[in-house]
Design a protein around this motif. Structure first.
Motif: not given
Length: 522
Positions: A414-438
């Motif tokens: 997520a940091e690689c995508q949001v901060v580093g501008g890398v093209s990856c599925d970081g935001i989806a992974k970020f939200n997977a963590i948040r979904n698990r947390a409720g």
């Protein structure tokens, strides 16, 4: 391939005469201790002997002594509890941050949270000494394997790669905590010339190359508690995550590549129902490919008795009105560690990770010496996954410490995508963590969202100080927390000198080794 941590005493010190840290950390005259020392020639007579010698590299992360909690510590000049590897690491990575305060009056302990330590601080020296002791042990294991008649055997080469991986973990901690450090490897002269100092960027390049080569020699699906490709890929991902800090040039692209390599190995995020089982007494069932934990440090209430690791974390978090049995302990807690109100405020309603004990506790830290001042945080327990307590539970937990896990990989992406501008599925992974947390998803998370999510997800897992440094928040006035920069209860939180983004080399080591230059400001 298995080794028994209970049997390491005989083998692990068979090579102790060859290991001396006086050249590396001469400040403490640190040498291994063994009253019944044998020689390598007498003991290292088969592959199994090297396997048990390798066990010392692993057990050095778990215990302070091969003789149990009451035995003589591996290194002289430091209290065995203070100098245990994970305890020293926790003190360095958590106590200077918003995630932990401690109320004890042990020597200079409170200076860590106040960000006002000196080059002679005993807790800083404990961490410094333990890291370089561990490196020296790994170096010697590699030397002994290289000198063996069957050194080229596949099994021996794997042992060698494992020792390099454990050494790489300690060099990761060295570059992160201390910056420009004394450098030794298996080719260094033992007991001879004092080590030269390697600057951060040079160490970064050496460590990247060493870990890339090591990863190719390790299994993709290692035996429990042993180094494999995933562990080494994590070291590489962490190096590249912090490349801006270590070298002056960011490299989020390479961080993302190694994160993806870890995912491709088959590690899986645990479910919401199983999240807390990652931090319980039988969390080893969530270790390895197909699970979330990538590498953990073994803890056992019989075989790894030491006043560090999860023994320190779980006992120190329990006090006040907390019932020790509720956390799987067989005796009273130590009543020391709490969290700041700023950390508490990061959690949204419904976040299952917000496990604060508040009965009798004030949210604000009015008196840092008072356990009732500040909420307790109960992330780690010694309860089994089913909620039961071990029938012979004592003060030494069975809860392994998860050094690396997939949740961190997701947030690095997520940091690689949001901060580093890398093209990856970081935001989806970020939200997977948040979904698990409720808690709800964020379609466009910000840089601030990333650092806050890392705090919630990875609290007390020894990442926070590094994260705050990388985001420019540890020493600046851009983010203040309770007692930051303060001397106990005096004054108000404030920014501190930027020199505290690094810990100093132990001052007496600098004095004894003319090759070393102290970090700026100390």
């Amino acid at each position: 391939m298995k080794f028994n941590i209970k049997k390491i005493g005989f083998y692990s010190f068979a090579f102790a005469t060859a290991v001396s840290l006086t050249a590396c950390v001469g400040d403490l005259d640190v040498t291994p201790i063994d009253p019944n020392l044998d020689t390598p020639e007498n003991v290292l007579t088969g592959t199994e002997a090297y396997n048990q010698m390798l066990a010392k590299c692993y057990s050095g992360l778990s215990v302070s002594s091969p003789d149990g909690d009451s035995g003589s510590p591996d290194i002289q000049g430091i209290d065995g509890g203070f100098g245990q590897y994970l305890r020293a690491l926790f003190n360095m990575q958590e106590l200077p941050t918003d995630e932990a305060v401690i109320g004890w009056n042990d020597q200079t302990l409170k200076d860590l949270h106040g960000l006002q330590w000196t080059s002679s601080d005993v807790f800083v020296s404990a961490a410094y000494s333990r890291v370089f002791y561990q490196i020296s042990i790994c170096n010697e294991v590699i030397r002994q394997i290289d000198n063996a008649s069957n050194a080229s055997d596949a099994t021996m080469q794997q042992y060698r790669a494992e020792a390099r991986a454990i050494r790489g973990l300690s060099y990761l901690h060295a570059i992160d905590l201390f910056g420009n450090v004394p450098f030794t490897d298996e080719t260094s002269e033992v007991g001879g010339a004092t080590p030269v100092q390697m600057n951060r960027a040079e160490l970064f390049n050496w460590l990247v190359q060493d870990m890339e080569d090591t990863a190719e020699k390790l299994p993709a699906n290692p035996e429990k508690y042993r180094a494999g490709k995933g562990m080494v890929y994590m070291i590489l991902a962490k190096l590249y995550l912090n490349a801006q800090v270590y070298t002056g040039t960011a490299n989020y692209q390479k961080c993302a590549e190694y994160c993806q390599k870890i995912i491709d190995l088959g590690y899986k995020l645990e479910s919401a129902n199983d999240y807390w089982k990652l931090f319980c007494a039988d969390n080893d069932q969530y270790l390895g490919v197909g699970h979330e934990i990538i590498f953990s440090v073994y803890q056992d209430h019989i075989n790894t008795q030491a006043y560090g690791g999860t023994t320190y974390i779980i006992n120190a978090q329990v006090g006040g009105n907390m019932a020790f049995a509720d956390y799987g302990l067989g005796g009273n807690g130590w009543g020391g560690i709490r969290v700041t109100p700023q950390f508490v405020d990061k959690f949204e309603d419904g976040d299952q990770r917000a496990t604060f004990f508040t009965d009798g506790q004030s949210k604000d830290i009015i008196d840092i010496s008072d356990f009732f001042s500040g909420y307790a945080f109960t992330k780690f327990t010694n309860l089994k996954a089913d909620g039961s307590i071990l029938p012979d539970a004592n003060s030494f937990p069975d809860t392994d410490f998860p050094v690396f896990r997939l949740g961190d990989v997701y947030l690095m992406l997520a940091e690689c995508q949001v901060v580093g501008g890398v093209s990856c599925d970081g935001i989806a992974k970020f939200n997977a963590i948040r979904n698990r947390a409720g808690v709800g998803e964020k379609s466009n998370p910000t840089k601030n969202d990333i650092i806050n999510e890392r705090a919630r997800e990875l609290a007390w897992e020894c990442h926070r100080r590094s994260d705050l440094v990388r985001f420019g928040l540890l020493t600046t006035g851009d983010y203040l927390w309770s007692h930051k920069g303060m001397n106990s209860n005096v004054g108000t939180p404030h920014a501190v000198d930027s020199k505290y983004n690094l810990f100093p080399l132990a001052s007496s080591d600098v004095i004894s080794n003319p090759n070393l230059q102290q970090n700026p400001g100390y």
